[in-house]
Design an enzyme around this catalytic site. Structure first.
Site, PDB file in Angstrom:
ATOM      1  N   GLU A  69      48.512  41.980  34.508  1.00 17.09           N
ATOM      2  CA  GLU A  69      49.932  41.916  34.136  1.00 17.09           C
ATOM      3  C   GLU A  69      50.268  42.808  32.953  1.00 17.09           C
ATOM      4  OE1 GLU A  69      48.044  38.719  31.556  1.00 17.09           O
ATOM      5  OE2 GLU A  69      47.734  39.584  33.562  1.00 17.09           O
ATOM      6  N   CYS A  75      42.149  35.571  34.180  1.00 23.87           N
ATOM      7  CA  CYS A  75      41.429  35.290  32.930  1.00 23.87           C
ATOM      8  C   CYS A  75      41.026  33.818  32.832  1.00 23.87           C
ATOM      9  CB  CYS A  75      42.234  35.750  31.724  1.00 23.87           C
ATOM     10  SG  CYS A  75      41.229  35.869  30.210  1.00 23.87           S
ATOM     11  N   HIS A 103      43.338  41.340  32.767  1.00 23.29           N
ATOM     12  CA  HIS A 103      44.762  40.990  32.737  1.00 23.29           C
ATOM     13  C   HIS A 103      45.597  42.089  33.399  1.00 23.29           C
ATOM     14  CE1 HIS A 103      45.077  37.349  30.136  1.00 23.29           C
ATOM     15  NE2 HIS A 103      43.856  37.744  29.764  1.00 23.29           N
TER      16      HIS A 103
END
Length: 231
Positions: free
Chosen positions: A208, A105, A206
């Site tokens: 994660e 990001c 993202h």
């Protein structure tokens, strides 16, 4: 010996701790530990990073537009100038080592800017699909088309897949020496790779937040850690 990934500090408030935990868990599943780097002593941060096996540049505040030759527009968020300086210095020092770098990001946007690229400071008026939905951060809200013969394509093994999205800025012009690895369904660049580097890859989404339940997104962390073990 355990593989250790350096990550610049994101903050210590409750929200930042939650966000940081997503990176930590994703890397732990891949077999690595995390070393958080403070911003206030850049030389110390660089020295600590050099002892690590890889560098991850995470999400966060908008980058100072002056760093890519633009005046700050109304919808650009307030930059964290200390973090900008620290992460630019960290990247420039670390990239010379040839060790793996993963940019997510804000980190992806920094990868572009530091190589001479520019950013759209706000895409709300030009986007054609949803690019910012925090409540659905663990789910795919739009698709990306992957460029063949790129590292991203080799990692995911797919030409298209769904991603989450938590950004209001995007790459405008691509920095020198960078290869486009993926684009969104409405034409925004979603991944970049540093040409000629063994593993320097950035993604706009993202992973994660998706990796716990999405094996495809966890694969990105697994391959990053695997590359770090080889150095």
């Amino acid at each position: 010996m355990k593989t250790v990934i350096a990550i610049p500090q994101m903050g210590t408030d409750l929200f930042r701790k939650y966000m940081k935990g997503k990176y930590v868990k994703s890397l732990e599943r891949g077999g690595a530990d995390v070393k958080w780097l403070e911003h206030d002593d850049i030389e110390k941060a660089i020295a600590e990073a050099m002892e690590c096996d890889g560098l991850l540049l995470p999400g966060g505040a908008d980058i100072e537009p002056a760093l890519y030759g633009r005046e700050r527009q109304e919808k650009c968020g307030k930059p964290n100038e200390l973090r900008d300086r620290a992460e630019f210095s960290l990247y420039l020092a670390f990239v010379k080592t040839g060790k793996p770098i993963l940019c997510i990001c804000r980190g992806f946007q920094l990868l572009n800017v530091i190589n001479g690229g520019t950013l759209y400071q706000d895409i709300s008026e030009i986007k054609k699909c949803n690019h910012s939905d925090f409540l659905k951060r663990a789910k795919a809200i739009h698709s990306v088309a992957v460029t063949e013969d790129t590292k991203l394509h080799a990692i995911f093994g797919r030409k298209e897949f769904g991603v989450n999205s938590l950004h209001h800025q995007a790459v405008e012009t691509v920095g020198e020496g960078l290869t486009v690895g993926a684009e969104s369904e409405d034409g925004f660049i979603e991944a970049l790779e540093l040409t000629g580097h063994p593993f320097c890859l950035g993604v706009q989404w993202h992973p994660e937040h998706m990796s716990k339940k999405d094996a495809l997104q966890q694969q990105l962390f697994n391959e990053f850690v695997k590359a770090c073990k080889k150095v």
